[in-house]
Scaffold this motif. Structure first.
Motif, PDB file in Angstrom:
ATOM      1  N   ILE A  78      33.776  -8.862  32.147  1.00 49.18           N
ATOM      2  CA  ILE A  78      34.442  -8.355  30.938  1.00 49.18           C
ATOM      3  C   ILE A  78      35.790  -9.047  30.812  1.00 49.18           C
ATOM      4  N   THR A  79      36.154  -9.398  29.592  1.00 46.47           N
ATOM      5  CA  THR A  79      37.417 -10.105  29.383  1.00 46.47           C
ATOM      6  C   THR A  79      37.902  -9.931  27.954  1.00 46.47           C
ATOM      7  N   TYR A  80      39.229 -10.036  27.783  1.00 49.35           N
ATOM      8  CA  TYR A  80      39.837 -10.047  26.450  1.00 49.35           C
ATOM      9  C   TYR A  80      40.382 -11.435  26.137  1.00 49.35           C
ATOM     10  N   ASP A  81      40.202 -12.377  27.067  1.00 46.90           N
ATOM     11  CA  ASP A  81      40.695 -13.738  26.929  1.00 46.90           C
ATOM     12  C   ASP A  81      39.509 -14.664  26.677  1.00 46.90           C
ATOM     13  N   SER A  82      39.431 -15.229  25.479  1.00 48.91           N
ATOM     14  CA  SER A  82      38.276 -16.059  25.116  1.00 48.91           C
ATOM     15  C   SER A  82      38.127 -17.258  26.046  1.00 48.91           C
ATOM     16  N   ARG A  83      39.225 -17.683  26.684  1.00 47.78           N
ATOM     17  CA  ARG A  83      39.155 -18.828  27.600  1.00 47.78           C
ATOM     18  C   ARG A  83      38.396 -18.486  28.877  1.00 47.78           C
ATOM     19  N   LYS A  84      38.248 -17.202  29.159  1.00 48.62           N
ATOM     20  CA  LYS A  84      37.569 -16.774  30.382  1.00 48.62           C
ATOM     21  C   LYS A  84      36.139 -16.308  30.132  1.00 48.62           C
ATOM     22  N   VAL A  85      35.687 -16.473  28.903  1.00 49.13           N
ATOM     23  CA  VAL A  85      34.321 -16.070  28.566  1.00 49.13           C
ATOM     24  C   VAL A  85      33.331 -17.036  29.201  1.00 49.13           C
ATOM     25  N   ARG A  86      32.250 -16.490  29.743  1.00 48.35           N
ATOM     26  CA  ARG A  86      31.141 -17.285  30.265  1.00 48.35           C
ATOM     27  C   ARG A  86      29.846 -16.541  29.960  1.00 48.35           C
ATOM     28  N   GLY A  87      28.755 -17.105  30.335  1.00 50.71           N
ATOM     29  CA  GLY A  87      27.484 -16.437  30.102  1.00 50.71           C
ATOM     30  C   GLY A  87      27.455 -15.070  30.753  1.00 50.71           C
ATOM     31  N   GLY A  88      27.047 -14.057  30.004  1.00 57.86           N
ATOM     32  CA  GLY A  88      26.995 -12.689  30.521  1.00 57.86           C
ATOM     33  C   GLY A  88      28.259 -11.889  30.307  1.00 57.86           C
ATOM     34  N   SER A  89      29.253 -12.461  29.573  1.00 54.02           N
ATOM     35  CA  SER A  89      30.531 -11.773  29.358  1.00 54.02           C
ATOM     36  C   SER A  89      30.449 -10.755  28.219  1.00 54.02           C
ATOM     37  N   LEU A  90      31.178  -9.663  28.387  1.00 52.68           N
ATOM     38  CA  LEU A  90      31.504  -8.763  27.287  1.00 52.68           C
ATOM     39  C   LEU A  90      32.913  -9.124  26.854  1.00 52.68           C
ATOM     40  N   PHE A  91      33.059  -9.594  25.618  1.00 56.33           N
ATOM     41  CA  PHE A  91      34.364  -9.995  25.104  1.00 56.33           C
ATOM     42  C   PHE A  91      34.944  -8.870  24.267  1.00 56.33           C
ATOM     43  N   ILE A  92      36.153  -8.439  24.627  1.00 49.94           N
ATOM     44  CA  ILE A  92      36.846  -7.374  23.894  1.00 49.94           C
ATOM     45  C   ILE A  92      37.967  -8.008  23.086  1.00 49.94           C
ATOM     46  N   ALA A  93      37.877  -7.901  21.779  1.00 52.69           N
ATOM     47  CA  ALA A  93      38.854  -8.532  20.890  1.00 52.69           C
ATOM     48  C   ALA A  93      40.033  -7.593  20.678  1.00 52.69           C
ATOM     49  N   ILE A  94      41.179  -7.939  21.271  1.00 53.69           N
ATOM     50  CA  ILE A  94      42.386  -7.115  21.100  1.00 53.69           C
ATOM     51  C   ILE A  94      43.478  -7.938  20.424  1.00 53.69           C
ATOM     52  N   SER A  95      44.389  -7.239  19.776  1.00 52.14           N
ATOM     53  CA  SER A  95      45.534  -7.894  19.144  1.00 52.14           C
ATOM     54  C   SER A  95      46.658  -8.001  20.153  1.00 52.14           C
ATOM     55  N   GLY A  96      47.137  -9.234  20.372  1.00 57.58           N
ATOM     56  CA  GLY A  96      48.237  -9.455  21.300  1.00 57.58           C
ATOM     57  C   GLY A  96      49.542  -9.641  20.557  1.00 57.58           C
ATOM     58  N   GLU A  97      50.577 -10.017  21.324  1.00 56.87           N
ATOM     59  CA  GLU A  97      51.903 -10.202  20.737  1.00 56.87           C
ATOM     60  C   GLU A  97      51.926 -11.387  19.777  1.00 56.87           C
ATOM     61  N   ASN A  98      51.187 -12.442  20.120  1.00 55.82           N
ATOM     62  CA  ASN A  98      51.217 -13.659  19.312  1.00 55.82           C
ATOM     63  C   ASN A  98      49.873 -14.030  18.711  1.00 55.82           C
ATOM     64  N   GLN A  99      48.786 -13.533  19.296  1.00 56.31           N
ATOM     65  CA  GLN A  99      47.459 -13.907  18.819  1.00 56.31           C
ATOM     66  C   GLN A  99      46.559 -12.693  18.735  1.00 56.31           C
ATOM     67  N   ASP A 100      45.474 -12.828  17.950  1.00 60.25           N
ATOM     68  CA  ASP A 100      44.522 -11.738  17.744  1.00 60.25           C
ATOM     69  C   ASP A 100      43.153 -12.196  18.222  1.00 60.25           C
ATOM     70  N   GLY A 101      42.603 -11.466  19.162  1.00 66.59           N
ATOM     71  CA  GLY A 101      41.306 -11.824  19.727  1.00 66.59           C
ATOM     72  C   GLY A 101      40.186 -11.867  18.714  1.00 66.59           C
ATOM     73  N   HIS A 102      40.350 -11.167  17.584  1.00 70.17           N
ATOM     74  CA  HIS A 102      39.304 -11.175  16.564  1.00 70.17           C
ATOM     75  C   HIS A 102      39.115 -12.574  15.957  1.00 70.17           C
ATOM     76  N   ASP A 103      40.137 -13.401  16.079  1.00 69.12           N
ATOM     77  CA  ASP A 103      40.029 -14.767  15.565  1.00 69.12           C
ATOM     78  C   ASP A 103      39.206 -15.658  16.495  1.00 69.12           C
ATOM     79  N   TYR A 104      38.852 -15.148  17.669  1.00 68.18           N
ATOM     80  CA  TYR A 104      38.168 -15.964  18.664  1.00 68.18           C
ATOM     81  C   TYR A 104      36.758 -15.442  18.974  1.00 68.18           C
ATOM     82  N   ILE A 105      36.260 -14.526  18.147  1.00 68.52           N
ATOM     83  CA  ILE A 105      34.949 -13.928  18.423  1.00 68.52           C
ATOM     84  C   ILE A 105      33.829 -14.968  18.376  1.00 68.52           C
ATOM     85  N   LEU A 106      33.816 -15.795  17.342  1.00 70.47           N
ATOM     86  CA  LEU A 106      32.755 -16.800  17.235  1.00 70.47           C
ATOM     87  C   LEU A 106      32.822 -17.798  18.391  1.00 70.47           C
TER      88      LEU A 106
END
Length: 481
Positions: free
Chosen positions: A24-52
């Motif tokens: 499980i991760t909220y950092d798209s850079r750490k996504v790999r096969g089998g990951s659950l990606f949680i899109a959260i809004s950070g101070e400078n970036q929004d994880g929703h922009d990295y879902i695809l």
């Protein structure tokens, strides 16, 4: 773990199944096969922009807040607040490790790190297993590992607690910051003892007001269950407000005779301190290598915690005497005829504590020389206050940089100088140069404040190597040669 197991007790919209989740991760850079990606809004970036991007990297499922793109490649589950849900997801994924540990959470403006380290030392030196977590890092058998936060994000936090549990550790004294509470990082950590040190002027850039800041801290105590214990600083005015809101038992410490553990007498020196405490009508004599009246508060909180953990009072006294210091907290060096003290103090309250104590402890004729700056892109209102306090107690000031980040360093220094009324100061923006200049004074106590053990200077988005401690040590070694 299966996706539907991870979502246990979580409100969501979507169609999960029993697919396997390996990460499980909220950092798209750490996504790999089998990951659950949680899109959260950070101070400078929004994880929703990295879902695809996360899906392209092999994410097996997504948790988002409704802003997610439509996709039938993987389940995209909608929740009201992904950051809040992330805490529960992490706890579920790691099988709620805190429930099998004795968690001691320490919060407050000042004293968190020192209190945490004293508690950790008392536990370890009495044949119990303990692993501290906080500003200094995560305490492992091979040493401290930095996490980059006082309290890590919920995924990292639950992973660390799981590692501690699997390592057979029983106790975890950990610092809990107001940011962590407000950002739900500790929502699903089962806390057995919560310690409150104090409330002062800090983090108003984030919380906007002192009331919001306190209310963030308060949440830690209102969430305690009836089997938990709160240990509170009797002398802090906010303690009364905490007591009115909690549902668990509590004990207090402080200089007041009404405190459960009361500091009756004390003697302070520049190399050690002693005190007589009273608990349950019995006196406890302590000697400590820690200096400063404020450290008697930290010691008292830790001693009270040790007592409630069932540790023998005589053994606690022995541990307190053996405990030497916390790195970067009133860390002392001798340079020529100067005493050099490096400390992390970066708030008005911490400044006032240090200056008052050093003023009382210094020898007649000794000068106080101070080096400090203020952080950029942080609470601006404290800069003038810190300038005023340093001005009132110092014989000479060196105003310098301390993590200017994206803010103009000259504007930060101007804000500080608004609180300086005398002309006994100079501005040296290069922090290393400022420190070296300060050491050239004679018969002085040189206070180098603000960074403690930090090994970098943050300028814009870069971390430049810098260590106050290393600079002082290098100067000492050069002087010996």
């Amino acid at each position: 773990m299966k996706l539907n197991q991870i979502l246990h007790d979580i409100d969501f919209k979507g169609n999960p199944d029993n697919r396997n989740i390996t990460n499980i991760t909220y950092d798209s850079r750490k996504v790999r096969g089998g990951s659950l990606f949680i899109a959260i809004s950070g101070e400078n970036q929004d994880g929703h922009d990295y879902i695809l991007e996360a899906i392209d990297k092999g994410a097996t499922a997504i948790i988002a807040n409704g802003r997610a793109p439509i996709s039938d490649i993987v389940p995209i589950l909608q929740v009201a607040n992904p950051r809040k849900i992330m805490s529960k997801v992490a706890a579920n994924f790691y099988n709620n490790p805190s429930e099998k540990l004795n968690i001691i959470g320490i919060t407050g403006t000042n004293g968190k790190t020192t209190t945490t380290q004293i508690v950790d030392y008392i536990i370890k030196s009495n044949n119990k297993t303990s692993s501290s977590l906080g500003t200094l890092g995560f305490n492992t058998p091979s040493g401290m590992i930095s996490t980059g936060f006082t309290t890590p994000e919920s995924i990292e936090l639950q992973q660390i607690l799981d590692t501690i549990k699997k390592g057979g550790i029983k106790y975890v004294p950990m610092e809990i910051s107001s940011h962590a509470i407000e950002l739900y990082r500790t929502n699903d950590v089962d806390i057995d003892i919560a310690i409150f040190t104090n409330i002062g002027h800090d983090h108003l850039d984030f919380h906007k007001s002192i009331d919001n800041y306190f209310n963030a801290k308060l949440k830690l105590f209102t969430k305690l269950n009836k089997n938990s214990l709160a240990i509170l600083n009797h002398d802090d005015p906010y303690t009364e407000k905490i007591i009115k809101k909690i549902n668990c038992n509590y004990l207090t410490y402080g200089f007041s005779n009404d405190a459960n553990l009361s500091i009756k007498e004390y003697k302070l020196g520049l190399n050690q301190s002693s005190a007589i405490l009273s608990y349950n009508n019995k006196l406890i004599d302590i000697d400590t290598q820690l200096i400063g009246k404020f450290n008697l508060y930290n010691l008292s909180a830790a001693i009270l915690c040790g007592i409630k953990l069932g540790i023998n009072k005589n053994s606690i006294v022995k541990s307190v005497k053996q405990f030497s210091n916390v790195p970067g907290r009133l860390e002392k060096y001798n340079y020529k005829d100067n005493t050099v003290i490096i400390d992390y103090a970066h708030t008005p309250d911490a400044f006032l504590n240090i200056f008052k104590n050093i003023s009382d402890l210094k020898n007649k004729g000794e000068k106080i020389i101070t080096v400090f700056g203020c952080g950029g892109n942080r609470d601006k209102s404290k800069r003038k206050l810190m300038g005023e306090i340093a001005n009132n107690y110092s014989d000479y000031l060196y105003i310098t940089n301390d993590n200017p980040r994206f803010e103009d360093e000259d504007e930060i220094i101007t804000d500080i100088c608004k609180g300086i009324s005398n002309k006994k100061y100079e501005i040296i923006k290069d922090r290393k140069e400022a420190i070296i200049s300060s050491l050239n004074n004679n018969n002085s106590i040189v206070l180098i404040l603000g960074k403690g053990i930090e090994k970098y200077q943050i300028i814009k988005n870069k971390r430049i190597n810098h260590s106050d401690i290393k600079i002082v040590r290098d100067c000492i070694n050069e002087n010996r040669n």
